[in-house]
Design a protein around this motif. Structure first.
Motif, PDB file in Angstrom:
ATOM      1  N   ARG A   1      38.689 -40.208 141.957  1.00 37.24           N
ATOM      2  CA  ARG A   1      39.280 -41.487 141.131  1.00 37.24           C
ATOM      3  C   ARG A   1      39.710 -42.823 141.762  1.00 37.24           C
ATOM      4  NH1 ARG A   1      40.034 -39.827 135.559  1.00 37.24           N
ATOM      5  NH2 ARG A   1      40.075 -37.695 135.511  1.00 37.24           N
ATOM      6  N   ASP A   2      40.007 -42.424 142.947  1.00 38.73           N
ATOM      7  CA  ASP A   2      40.309 -43.783 143.668  1.00 38.73           C
ATOM      8  C   ASP A   2      39.293 -44.160 144.716  1.00 38.73           C
ATOM      9  OD1 ASP A   2      42.046 -45.768 145.114  1.00 38.73           O
ATOM     10  OD2 ASP A   2      42.565 -44.473 146.598  1.00 38.73           O
ATOM     11  N   LEU A   3      37.963 -43.722 144.441  1.00 41.38           N
ATOM     12  CA  LEU A   3      36.788 -44.416 145.075  1.00 41.38           C
ATOM     13  C   LEU A   3      36.464 -45.679 144.857  1.00 41.38           C
ATOM     14  CD1 LEU A   3      34.236 -41.467 145.057  1.00 41.38           C
ATOM     15  CD2 LEU A   3      35.083 -42.477 146.860  1.00 41.38           C
ATOM     16  N   ARG A   4      36.403 -46.640 145.735  1.00 40.65           N
ATOM     17  CA  ARG A   4      36.098 -47.896 145.840  1.00 40.65           C
ATOM     18  C   ARG A   4      34.715 -48.198 146.652  1.00 40.65           C
ATOM     19  NH1 ARG A   4      40.533 -48.705 148.845  1.00 40.65           N
ATOM     20  NH2 ARG A   4      41.091 -46.711 148.355  1.00 40.65           N
ATOM     21  N   MET A   5      33.870 -48.007 145.933  1.00 41.87           N
ATOM     22  CA  MET A   5      32.533 -48.222 146.649  1.00 41.87           C
ATOM     23  C   MET A   5      31.767 -49.654 146.778  1.00 41.87           C
ATOM     24  SD  MET A   5      30.611 -45.144 144.767  1.00 41.87           S
ATOM     25  CE  MET A   5      31.024 -45.322 143.227  1.00 41.87           C
ATOM     26  N   TYR A   6      31.257 -49.605 147.994  1.00 40.17           N
ATOM     27  CA  TYR A   6      30.411 -51.080 148.254  1.00 40.17           C
ATOM     28  C   TYR A   6      28.913 -50.553 147.980  1.00 40.17           C
ATOM     29  CZ  TYR A   6      29.511 -55.641 150.346  1.00 40.17           C
ATOM     30  OH  TYR A   6      28.970 -56.753 150.682  1.00 40.17           O
ATOM     31  N   GLN A   7      28.257 -51.313 147.193  1.00 39.98           N
ATOM     32  CA  GLN A   7      26.845 -50.656 146.876  1.00 39.98           C
ATOM     33  C   GLN A   7      25.990 -51.765 147.469  1.00 39.98           C
ATOM     34  OE1 GLN A   7      25.998 -50.187 142.858  1.00 39.98           O
ATOM     35  NE2 GLN A   7      23.848 -49.388 142.999  1.00 39.98           N
ATOM     36  N   ILE A   8      24.832 -51.140 148.370  1.00 36.08           N
ATOM     37  CA  ILE A   8      23.909 -51.960 149.165  1.00 36.08           C
ATOM     38  C   ILE A   8      22.591 -51.397 148.866  1.00 36.08           C
ATOM     39  CG2 ILE A   8      23.149 -52.055 151.802  1.00 36.08           C
ATOM     40  CD1 ILE A   8      25.996 -51.248 152.509  1.00 36.08           C
TER      41      ILE A   8
ATOM     42  N   ASN B   1      40.701 -50.523 135.085  1.00 33.32           N
ATOM     43  CA  ASN B   1      40.267 -49.455 134.680  1.00 33.32           C
ATOM     44  C   ASN B   1      40.398 -48.090 135.601  1.00 33.32           C
ATOM     45  OD1 ASN B   1      38.183 -48.316 132.850  1.00 33.32           O
ATOM     46  ND2 ASN B   1      37.123 -47.774 134.567  1.00 33.32           N
ATOM     47  N   SER B   2      40.754 -46.890 135.277  1.00 36.69           N
ATOM     48  CA  SER B   2      40.891 -45.743 135.797  1.00 36.69           C
ATOM     49  C   SER B   2      39.610 -45.245 136.244  1.00 36.69           C
ATOM     50  CB  SER B   2      41.671 -44.478 134.990  1.00 36.69           C
ATOM     51  OG  SER B   2      42.884 -45.163 134.662  1.00 36.69           O
ATOM     52  N   GLY B   3      39.769 -44.503 137.316  1.00 37.52           N
ATOM     53  CA  GLY B   3      38.164 -43.810 137.935  1.00 37.52           C
ATOM     54  C   GLY B   3      37.612 -44.566 139.001  1.00 37.52           C
ATOM     55  N   PRO B   4      36.524 -44.070 139.496  1.00 34.91           N
ATOM     56  CA  PRO B   4      35.896 -44.800 140.706  1.00 34.91           C
ATOM     57  C   PRO B   4      35.295 -46.274 140.193  1.00 34.91           C
ATOM     58  CG  PRO B   4      35.001 -42.552 140.283  1.00 34.91           C
ATOM     59  CD  PRO B   4      35.931 -42.728 139.249  1.00 34.91           C
ATOM     60  N   SER B   5      35.328 -46.944 141.284  1.00 32.75           N
ATOM     61  CA  SER B   5      34.880 -48.384 141.037  1.00 32.75           C
ATOM     62  C   SER B   5      33.648 -48.686 142.112  1.00 32.75           C
ATOM     63  CB  SER B   5      35.732 -49.463 140.982  1.00 32.75           C
ATOM     64  OG  SER B   5      36.392 -49.579 142.190  1.00 32.75           O
ATOM     65  N   SER B   6      32.755 -49.432 141.628  1.00 28.10           N
ATOM     66  CA  SER B   6      31.815 -49.992 142.761  1.00 28.10           C
ATOM     67  C   SER B   6      31.557 -51.642 142.556  1.00 28.10           C
ATOM     68  CB  SER B   6      30.217 -49.339 142.239  1.00 28.10           C
ATOM     69  OG  SER B   6      29.260 -49.598 143.047  1.00 28.10           O
TER      70      SER B   6
END
Length: 574
Positions: free
Chosen positions: A62-69, A395-400
């Motif tokens: 839930r704490d994932l904070r992704m950087y999409q490439i 917002n709860s959950g992973p974000s990108s």
């Protein structure tokens, strides 16, 4: 730093993973035309073994904070690895070395994961058109799923990238299309000798749809291979709606089996890959998205999917969406967050991933320009983008975070929609079709540009704000895993209200998030009872500025909001 290669433990366990994948894939029946029809249809459930979502695993992401490439459009640092053609306006020379040299910058954004577009090799076929040449650079119509495309770099560079990212505390996810592939993919089997089908329906020029369950074992092998051989942490599945729900569940199971078999060093600690899988689908409705990717408790598909309904609510609230629709109301955001009375709820096991932009959607800056709302020279441009990312953080959950959204990127000279079906190829050549206009050249501070000069003051300010939001999320569990409840704030809960408010609760922790959706200052009031504390709250603390907000003698709070300002207010003193 030396490149990570499979350790003895990783190698010895690989055979067990292959065996497990083979067992998981057992099942009869075929999808005759490879169309993927019947998604969400319980009538096909008997073809697949139901696999429940791992509650503990998905609580941990839930704490994932992704950087999409987008790899081919990102940064060119390897002159030997170039596509030179592609979809979008970049130079199409991005490579793995460019990502490696950008890792310090990426880490500075406060993210804890990177997600790469497909690295698989796409091999040209005789007579293919220039469009297919461009499409090959995306990796989404692969030929060989078991090697790195030399136009992106080498397997050794990918191993080094994974190693360097893990040393920094960054997880690494790969992207893959497991529902379609290039027509020559059958010539490139898996290490176990599995090949894709050759009878699927046509999927554009020189490509076809996968056939399930016939292709299930092959794609389980693909999903496992990159984990056991390279130590990646999971997958984004492009067009996951092309894969039946039961097959999604079995692919997810193979990913988790492979992940649990691998040990690696993660920021100085022995760890296993996360085994995270997130899907993407063109569905703007919560109910239809759920039917396509989540399924239900009897036949779960994926446990996480990109939350397109929330994304659309965000861009409609702070700009316009691709169709030109704007709905800057609190009600629209409550619907997007799923907290409006009567909102459809995802299954209890679902952990949606929030985002604003990706490689298939128009950048927020370009949408602001398309709506004649603001230009980069206007303060409101930066205010609106900042408010959108503040709201995303609530917002709860992973974000990108899509690459360069942290600096408010847009494509110079582009704002109006190009109808690429009737323009004679003009939009395709210019890279201005909505489907891929966001694949612009990356600007990475300290790598291929210096953002420290005065002309980039706004970009740097937004970058700093985004990094602080990511750090704030990591420090406040109520933000990334808290339960969301709509708050009653003056009259703004009406359909035309312009202040969105949500209470995030995690145990006894309470954080109220309020954002002004208008270009005029607002002062809004709410009672201590709206914070749902056992003892009436008397003091709130702004998590960004540290400023206090005290209740008046009647136990009410009155909070000031500048235009497009969002505020995170934590209940203190309980």
């Amino acid at each position: 730093m030396q490149a990570v290669r499979p350790t003895a433990t990783m190698t010895s366990r690989a055979a067990a993973v292959v065996l497990a994948v083979t067992l998981v894939a057992c099942g009869g029946g075929t999808d005759i035309d490879g169309s993927g029809e019947g998604i969400g249809n319980r009538g096909e459930a008997e073809l697949y073994s139901a696999y429940a979502c791992d509650v503990e695993r998905y609580a941990s992401v839930r704490d994932l904070r992704m950087y999409q490439i987008v790899l081919e459009a990102f940064v060119d640092r390897d002159t030997t690895a170039n596509y030179n053609v592609g979809l979008g306006s970049s130079e199409h020379r991005g490579d793995l070395q460019g990502v490696i040299e950008s890792l310090d910058y990426i880490e500075s954004l406060g993210v804890n994961a990177i997600s790469l577009s497909p690295v698989f090799e796409s091999i040209a076929m005789p007579g293919q058109s220039f469009f297919v040449d461009r499409r090959d650079a995306t990796g989404y119509f692969a030929s060989n799923y078991f090697t790195v495309d030399p136009n992106f770099g080498t397997p050794e560079q990918l191993r080094l990238l994974v190693d360097e990212a893990h040393a920094r505390g960054l997880y690494v996810f790969l992207d893959g299309a497991f529902g379609h592939f290039k027509n020559n993919a059958a010539a490139y089997p898996s290490p176990e000798g599995l090949s894709v089908s050759t009878t699927g329906a046509t999927e554009g020029e020189f490509s076809r749809r996968a056939v399930y369950p016939e292709d299930l074992a092959f794609f389980q092998s693909v999903a496992s291979y990159w984990i056991t051989e390279f130590g990646i942490d999971g997958w984004r599945l492009d067009r996951a709606d092309q894969i039946p729900l039961g097959a999604l569940g079995e692919i997810r199971q193979a990913v988790e089996i492979a992940s649990d078999s691998v040990d690696y060093d993660f920021a100085g600690t022995q760890s296993n890959p996360l085994g995270f899988v997130v899907g993407d689908v063109y569905e703007a409705n919560r109910e239809s998205l759920s039917a396509a990717l989540y399924g239900d408790i009897d036949q779960p598909g994926l446990c996480s999917a990109f939350d397109i309904p929330l994304r659309n609510a965000l861009v409609q609230s702070f700009a316009i969406d691709e169709s030109g629709l704007t709905i800057p109301t609190a009600e629209n955001l409550r619907i997007g967050f799923g907290i409006e009375n009567g909102s459809f709820q995802y299954p209890d096991f679902a952990v949606p991933t929030a985002f604003i932009t990706n490689h298939e959607r128009v950048r927020l800056g370009d949408l602001l320009q398309r709506g004649n709302i603001a230009e980069p020279v206007d303060p409101e441009y930066w205010q609106r983008i900042g408010a959108a990312y503040e709201t995303l953080a609530a917002n709860s959950g992973p974000s990108s975070l899509y690459y360069n959204e942290e600096i408010g990127a847009e494509l110079d000279g582009f704002d109006t929609r190009v109808d690429c079906t009737n323009d004679g190829g003009i939009g395709l050549s210019a890279g201005t079709c909505d489907d891929f206009v966001s694949r612009t050249q990356a600007r990475i501070d300290g790598v291929n540009i210096d953002l420290g000069i005065p002309q980039y003051e706004e970009e740097q300010a937004l970058r700093t704000a985004v990094a602080e939001l990511n750090t704030l999320r990591s420090q406040e569990p109520a933000l990334y895993r808290g339960t969301a409840t709509a708050m009653t704030v003056d009259e703004t809960t009406s359909s035309t209200g312009r202040v969105f408010s949500v209470l995030k609760s995690d145990g006894t922790d309470r954080v109220a998030y309020l954002v002004n959706l208008s270009n005029t200052p607002r002062t809004v009031g709410f009672s201590a009872g709206a914070l749902l504390t056992a003892t009436p709250a008397t003091l709130l603390r702004d998590l960004q500025s540290g400023a206090p907000e005290s209740a008046d003698a009647n136990g009410n709070f009155n909070v000031s909001l500048d235009p497009y300002e969002g505020r995170f207010l934590k209940v203190d003193g309980l």
